[in-house]
Design a protein around this motif. Structure first.
Motif, PDB file in Angstrom:
ATOM      1  N   UNK A  77      -2.102  36.471  76.153  1.00  0.00           N
ATOM      2  CA  UNK A  77      -2.188  35.604  77.325  1.00  0.00           C
ATOM      3  C   UNK A  77      -2.598  36.398  78.561  1.00  0.00           C
ATOM      4  N   UNK A  78      -2.072  37.614  78.686  1.00  0.00           N
ATOM      5  CA  UNK A  78      -2.455  38.476  79.808  1.00  0.00           C
ATOM      6  C   UNK A  78      -3.944  38.837  79.724  1.00  0.00           C
ATOM      7  N   UNK A  79      -4.407  39.130  78.495  1.00  0.00           N
ATOM      8  CA  UNK A  79      -5.822  39.470  78.320  1.00  0.00           C
ATOM      9  C   UNK A  79      -6.717  38.277  78.648  1.00  0.00           C
ATOM     10  N   UNK A  80      -6.309  37.081  78.215  1.00  0.00           N
ATOM     11  CA  UNK A  80      -7.087  35.880  78.531  1.00  0.00           C
ATOM     12  C   UNK A  80      -7.183  35.675  80.036  1.00  0.00           C
ATOM     13  N   UNK A  81      -6.082  35.928  80.734  1.00  0.00           N
ATOM     14  CA  UNK A  81      -6.092  35.782  82.190  1.00  0.00           C
ATOM     15  C   UNK A  81      -7.041  36.789  82.830  1.00  0.00           C
ATOM     16  N   UNK A  82      -7.034  38.031  82.320  1.00  0.00           N
ATOM     17  CA  UNK A  82      -7.959  39.047  82.835  1.00  0.00           C
ATOM     18  C   UNK A  82      -9.408  38.671  82.547  1.00  0.00           C
ATOM     19  N   UNK A  83      -9.662  38.123  81.345  1.00  0.00           N
ATOM     20  CA  UNK A  83     -11.023  37.705  81.011  1.00  0.00           C
ATOM     21  C   UNK A  83     -11.504  36.613  81.959  1.00  0.00           C
ATOM     22  N   UNK A  84     -10.624  35.678  82.285  1.00  0.00           N
ATOM     23  CA  UNK A  84     -10.990  34.626  83.230  1.00  0.00           C
ATOM     24  C   UNK A  84     -11.378  35.228  84.581  1.00  0.00           C
ATOM     25  N   UNK A  85     -10.606  36.235  85.020  1.00  0.00           N
ATOM     26  CA  UNK A  85     -10.912  36.893  86.292  1.00  0.00           C
ATOM     27  C   UNK A  85     -12.254  37.628  86.217  1.00  0.00           C
ATOM     28  N   UNK A  86     -12.503  38.315  85.081  1.00  0.00           N
ATOM     29  CA  UNK A  86     -13.765  39.050  84.928  1.00  0.00           C
ATOM     30  C   UNK A  86     -14.965  38.106  84.941  1.00  0.00           C
ATOM     31  N   UNK A  87     -14.841  36.988  84.223  1.00  0.00           N
ATOM     32  CA  UNK A  87     -15.935  36.022  84.193  1.00  0.00           C
ATOM     33  C   UNK A  87     -16.214  35.488  85.590  1.00  0.00           C
ATOM     34  N   UNK A  88     -15.160  35.192  86.333  1.00  0.00           N
ATOM     35  CA  UNK A  88     -15.338  34.696  87.700  1.00  0.00           C
ATOM     36  C   UNK A  88     -16.022  35.744  88.576  1.00  0.00           C
ATOM     37  N   UNK A  89     -15.613  37.008  88.420  1.00  0.00           N
ATOM     38  CA  UNK A  89     -16.219  38.083  89.212  1.00  0.00           C
ATOM     39  C   UNK A  89     -17.681  38.294  88.843  1.00  0.00           C
ATOM     40  N   UNK A  90     -17.997  38.209  87.540  1.00  0.00           N
ATOM     41  CA  UNK A  90     -19.385  38.390  87.112  1.00  0.00           C
ATOM     42  C   UNK A  90     -20.262  37.269  87.666  1.00  0.00           C
ATOM     43  N   UNK A  91     -19.733  36.042  87.619  1.00  0.00           N
ATOM     44  CA  UNK A  91     -20.494  34.925  88.192  1.00  0.00           C
ATOM     45  C   UNK A  91     -20.705  35.136  89.696  1.00  0.00           C
ATOM     46  N   UNK A  92     -19.691  35.611  90.365  1.00  0.00           N
ATOM     47  CA  UNK A  92     -19.812  35.879  91.797  1.00  0.00           C
ATOM     48  C   UNK A  92     -20.843  36.978  92.053  1.00  0.00           C
ATOM     49  N   UNK A  93     -20.827  38.026  91.210  1.00  0.00           N
ATOM     50  CA  UNK A  93     -21.794  39.107  91.366  1.00  0.00           C
ATOM     51  C   UNK A  93     -23.216  38.607  91.133  1.00  0.00           C
ATOM     52  N   UNK A  94     -23.389  37.694  90.148  1.00  0.00           N
ATOM     53  CA  UNK A  94     -24.713  37.156  89.862  1.00  0.00           C
ATOM     54  C   UNK A  94     -25.264  36.387  91.057  1.00  0.00           C
ATOM     55  N   UNK A  95     -24.405  35.628  91.726  1.00  0.00           N
ATOM     56  CA  UNK A  95     -24.832  34.869  92.905  1.00  0.00           C
ATOM     57  C   UNK A  95     -25.255  35.809  94.028  1.00  0.00           C
TER      58      UNK A  95
ATOM     59  N   UNK B 257      13.826  27.166  72.186  1.00  0.00           N
ATOM     60  CA  UNK B 257      13.494  28.381  72.936  1.00  0.00           C
ATOM     61  C   UNK B 257      13.518  29.580  71.988  1.00  0.00           C
ATOM     62  N   UNK B 258      12.460  29.726  71.176  1.00  0.00           N
ATOM     63  CA  UNK B 258      12.442  30.835  70.232  1.00  0.00           C
ATOM     64  C   UNK B 258      12.328  32.171  70.948  1.00  0.00           C
ATOM     65  N   UNK B 259      12.567  33.216  70.224  1.00  0.00           N
ATOM     66  CA  UNK B 259      12.448  34.572  70.767  1.00  0.00           C
ATOM     67  C   UNK B 259      11.007  34.841  71.194  1.00  0.00           C
ATOM     68  N   UNK B 260      10.763  35.336  72.400  1.00  0.00           N
ATOM     69  CA  UNK B 260       9.392  35.594  72.879  1.00  0.00           C
ATOM     70  C   UNK B 260       8.614  36.496  71.923  1.00  0.00           C
ATOM     71  N   UNK B 261       7.290  36.120  71.691  1.00  0.00           N
ATOM     72  CA  UNK B 261       6.398  36.895  70.818  1.00  0.00           C
ATOM     73  C   UNK B 261       5.604  37.864  71.689  1.00  0.00           C
ATOM     74  N   UNK B 262       5.800  39.183  71.555  1.00  0.00           N
ATOM     75  CA  UNK B 262       5.085  40.139  72.426  1.00  0.00           C
ATOM     76  C   UNK B 262       3.574  40.101  72.239  1.00  0.00           C
ATOM     77  N   UNK B 263       3.090  39.789  71.022  1.00  0.00           N
ATOM     78  CA  UNK B 263       1.642  39.719  70.790  1.00  0.00           C
ATOM     79  C   UNK B 263       1.032  38.574  71.575  1.00  0.00           C
ATOM     80  N   UNK B 264       1.685  37.408  71.520  1.00  0.00           N
ATOM     81  CA  UNK B 264       1.169  36.256  72.252  1.00  0.00           C
ATOM     82  C   UNK B 264       1.198  36.494  73.751  1.00  0.00           C
ATOM     83  N   UNK B 265       2.236  37.176  74.221  1.00  0.00           N
ATOM     84  CA  UNK B 265       2.331  37.460  75.653  1.00  0.00           C
ATOM     85  C   UNK B 265       1.181  38.347  76.108  1.00  0.00           C
ATOM     86  N   UNK B 266       0.874  39.406  75.338  1.00  0.00           N
ATOM     87  CA  UNK B 266      -0.217  40.309  75.736  1.00  0.00           C
ATOM     88  C   UNK B 266      -1.565  39.618  75.641  1.00  0.00           C
TER      89      UNK B 266
END
Length: 399
Positions: free
Chosen positions: A46-64, A35-44
């Motif tokens: 991961x948050x950005x990747x999650x937001x990108x996934x949401x944006x891609x899903x929304x864009x696909x929904x908008x295209x439909x 259980x190493x000390x949490x890396x703040x860069x990796x955490x942020x």
């Protein structure tokens, strides 16, 4: 003095305590390694990747949803796109996010019109000067694979440009200039005038060779009338004067139209000047070939798209920038001096006259070497804007 020794039972208890402490320390070290000390860069990230996934899903929904809206408009007789609404969307993003927001909106609209998330119903429509068998179709197939969307034949250059402006076609390929007869002013006027603005995205030059074709059974000596496009007629006039003097000329909107027309009329004494492809397509006999002025005859074609929904083309190092300066009665030499002062190479200059058909009072068409992103060309454009209304019709590569 003899060293003090603990009783055996006491020594055993002491050793057990040491072993327990050592084991506890080892376990603690092991846990810390897992259980190493949490890396703040990796955490942020991961948050950005999650937001990108949401944006891609929304864009696909908008295209439909956008595709559904498009189908609904077409069902009631409307156009594929709502220009007023798209302009409002672009303005909204620009107001909220600045210049980057405008680019985001343009790309978003591009996606939602089916250019990335394509379904069979959303494949692009490529317009060209028809009918089938024209050099414009050859140029289109040079730029686009036959399976990449549908090819839509248009009766005139104006109709092809209008289809792009209305959204009926995603792009169009039209002739711009021939090495023998010069610019096609009908094409230049269609691009320079009218709204909404269009942009040139690519250009291609193809060799132009003409044949004289007729229905089976017609011989060269039987021909009394020759039909073709005015540009083709001008390029083959020398041959016609030598081999068919006194023949009557009938102008058509395209060379392929001349060939096609032979099938729908009493054409025993008629012939068409067209491409060998058109002669083959319409099952005509070739009476003569190599009618044009030598092997160096080429026609330059441009691909156009609607400016509001087409992202800028990135520099390639082999670019041309087309400008339209609505000059009224300004001296073209002064404009040339402006470009020369910034060391911008002028490839072509066409001056259109002051006529009732050009409400702007005439314009200069300028083709410059380089991309609008180039510093020298950008500065030259800024200087030209002081002379009057200026439109950048695109910076684009030669294919």
């Amino acid at each position: 003095m003899a060293p003090h020794r603990l009783p055996v039972s006491a020594r055993a208890a002491h050793l057990r305590g040491v072993a327990k402490m050592t084991s506890s320390s080892l376990n603690q070290s092991k846990d810390e390694g897992n259980n190493p000390t949490p890396d703040p860069v990796m955490e942020t990230r991961a948050q950005l990747d999650a937001l990108d996934d949401q944006l891609i899903a929304l864009i696909r929904q908008r295209a439909v949803i956008s595709a559904a809206a498009q189908s609904a408009r077409i069902a009631i007789g409307g156009s594929r796109t709502d220009l007023a609404r798209e302009n409002r969307i672009i303005g909204r993003y620009h107001q909220a996010l600045g210049s980057a927001g405008r680019d985001i909106a343009l790309n978003l609209l591009h996606v939602c019109r089916g250019h990335i998330f394509r379904t069979p119903a959303a494949k692009p429509r490529h317009a060209f000067l028809g009918p089938r068998g024209t050099f414009s179709e050859t140029a289109l197939l040079t730029l686009c694979h036959p399976e990449d969307g549908s090819q839509v034949a248009m009766p005139s250059v104006d109709a092809a440009v209008a289809a792009v402006r209305s959204g009926e076609a995603d792009d169009a390929v039209i002739p711009a200039e021939n090495t023998v007869t010069g610019p096609l002013y009908a094409s230049l006027d269609s691009l320079a005038l009218g709204t909404p603005p269009v942009t040139i995205t690519r250009e291609v030059c193809i060799p132009v060779h003409f044949v004289l074709a007729a229905v089976p059974g017609t011989r060269l000596g039987d021909v009394r009338t020759v039909a073709t496009h005015p540009q083709a007629h001008a390029q083959t006039l020398t041959w016609l004067k030598e081999h068919l003097p006194g023949v009557r000329y009938q102008p058509t909107a395209s060379t392929a139209e001349a060939a096609q027309a032979l099938l729908t009329s009493d054409a025993r004494h008629s012939a068409a000047i067209c491409s060998s492809d058109a002669a083959e397509r319409y099952q005509l006999n070739v009476l003569a070939d190599n009618l044009s002025h030598g092997p160096q005859a080429h026609t330059r074609f441009v691909e156009i798209a609607r400016q509001a929904t087409t992202p800028a083309v990135n520099p390639t190092g082999n670019d041309t920038t087309s400008l339209v300066l609505y000059t009224g009665h300004q001296d073209p030499l002064a404009v040339i001096d402006d470009l020369a002062s910034h060391q911008v190479e002028l490839i072509r200059l066409h001056s259109r006259p002051d006529a009732a058909t050009i409400p702007e009072g005439g314009y200069l068409w300028l083709d410059c070497r380089g991309h609008i992103a180039d510093r020298r060309l950008s500065r030259a454009v800024s200087q030209l804007k002081r002379r009057g209304k200026l439109t950048v019709l695109g910076s684009y590569p030669t294919v």
